[in-house]
Design a protein around this motif. Structure first.
Motif: not given
Length: 380
Positions: A25-28, A82-84, A248-249, A275-276
């Motif tokens: 769902i999220i990565v595929g 972004v990840n942090n 996005d920000k 997007f990670p």
């Protein structure tokens, strides 16, 4: 002789299948199958254009050694930033709630439709104060599919909320309010998460349909189980929405800065940074189900039947320890995973058997679920 795993410690194979489902769902990169409940067509167009642009930039970067070095450095730094920020926010349910679309009035409304005798007069002001919900309900009642519920002598659009709610009726509101609430919590109109949103929505719909069918079969509270099945993805929806907002920000700020400095190589590097999804997938596994009930408790719904079911589903060590209502939601969710993975040939027959064995499906339950139409949730 086969060894049953029914209801005990969750086997590694079951965990693997469930994680494969969320990763899909999220990565595929697969696009969602066409369903009746489609999302913003403009976002789909934007998503396709964005992917084409990113592919063109990557191809150009790969042909230039210096640009490739800049791309790797800038992209890694942007992704890390972004990840942090996502990790920092998800470490605090209070921060997650503050930055989410979740409001006390939304949950209070769902609570009210679960009452044995819902009071439409008490619900109407809550609905009126939720502009997105009022809009969705008015749009639905004025759609061609709903014309039989309106006065037959006129094609005038019904806009008065009191009339709209009277036409819809309490029983249909019990379906519509949780349905539109989940849609509101999901990211909307965002090219970066379009396919993820559609796949999560389809999973939620299959789960809700399966939960309805099983609740009816076992003569349990259909509204409570249906609502719980939809809200089982509330935490995941909030994580996705909050994460894409952070991305996005940050991404937009870096793009503007590179544009102002007229640095095309940095601009291209930022533009090509996706997007990670893998990191967000890991955060969903870590926090998705716990946020379901933690956010409700923060909104002062600690003693709600909904909260209790969602907390059980997160904290119970054994499937057999769950209440009947929570078991039905868990079964519906597991059936949806198997059903959707089967559609794209990502589950083996042996894995399907282990899933059904662990979640203690009876032959009657399987037959009931196989008879359902999972392409459409009947609303009106």
């Amino acid at each position: 002789m086969a060894i049953s795993v029914a209801g005990g410690v969750k086997p590694g194979k079951v965990i693997e299948v469930e994680q494969r489902h969320y990763q899909k769902i999220i990565v595929g990169k697969q696009k969602a199958n066409t369903v009746v409940d489609s999302f913003d067509a403009q976002a789909e167009n934007d998503a396709n254009k964005l992917e084409i642009e990113r592919q063109a930039i990557r191809l150009r970067v790969e042909q230039q050694a210096k640009s490739q070095q800049i791309y790797k450095a800038v992209s890694a730094q942007l992704t890390s930033t972004v990840n942090n920020a996502i990790e920092h926010q998800l470490a605090s349910p209070e921060l997650v709630l503050e930055n989410s679309k979740l409001e006390e009035s939304q949950i209070l409304l769902i609570e009210q439709i679960l009452a044995s005798e819902p009071n439409l007069n008490r619900m109407r002001p809550l609905i009126a104060n939720l502009s997105w919900l009022s809009r969705d309900l008015v749009t639905m009642i004025n759609s061609p599919a709903s014309k039989h519920r309106r006065p037959k002598t006129s094609d005038v659009q019904v806009t008065d909320l009191k009339l709209v709610l009277n036409y819809i009726g309490i029983e249909n509101l019990r379906l519509l309010i949780p349905y539109f609430s989940l849609r509101n919590w999901l990211p909307s109109g965002n090219a970066n998460l379009l396919w993820t949103t559609r796949k999560l929505w389809r999973y939620s719909m299959v789960t809700a349909i399966a939960a309805q069918a099983l609740a009816q079969l076992h003569e349990k509270d259909v509204s409570l189980i249906y609502s719980s099945a939809l809200m089982y993805q509330m935490g995941t929806a909030v994580i996705l929405n909050n994460s894409i907002s952070i991305y996005d920000k940050t991404w937009g700020g870096w793009l503007r800065e590179a544009s102002q400095e007229r640095d095309k190589e940095v601009y291209d590097a930022v533009m090509a940074t996706e997007f990670p999804a893998q990191k967000v997938y890991e955060q969903v596994l870590a926090h998705g189900h716990s946020l379901n009930w933690q956010l409700l408790e923060l909104l002062e719904f600690k003693d709600s039947p909904l909260t209790n079911i969602l907390k059980e589903l997160d904290e119970a060590y054994y499937f057999s320890d769950l209440s009947v209502e929570a078991q039905i939601v868990a079964k519906a969710s597991s059936f949806a995973k198997v059903y959707l993975l089967s559609e794209i040939n990502m589950i083996e027959p042996a894995e399907r058997r282990v899933m059904f064995d662990y979640y203690q499906f009876s032959e009657q339950e399987i037959l009931r679920l196989k008879a359902q139409n999972f392409r459409k949730l009947d609303l009106l």
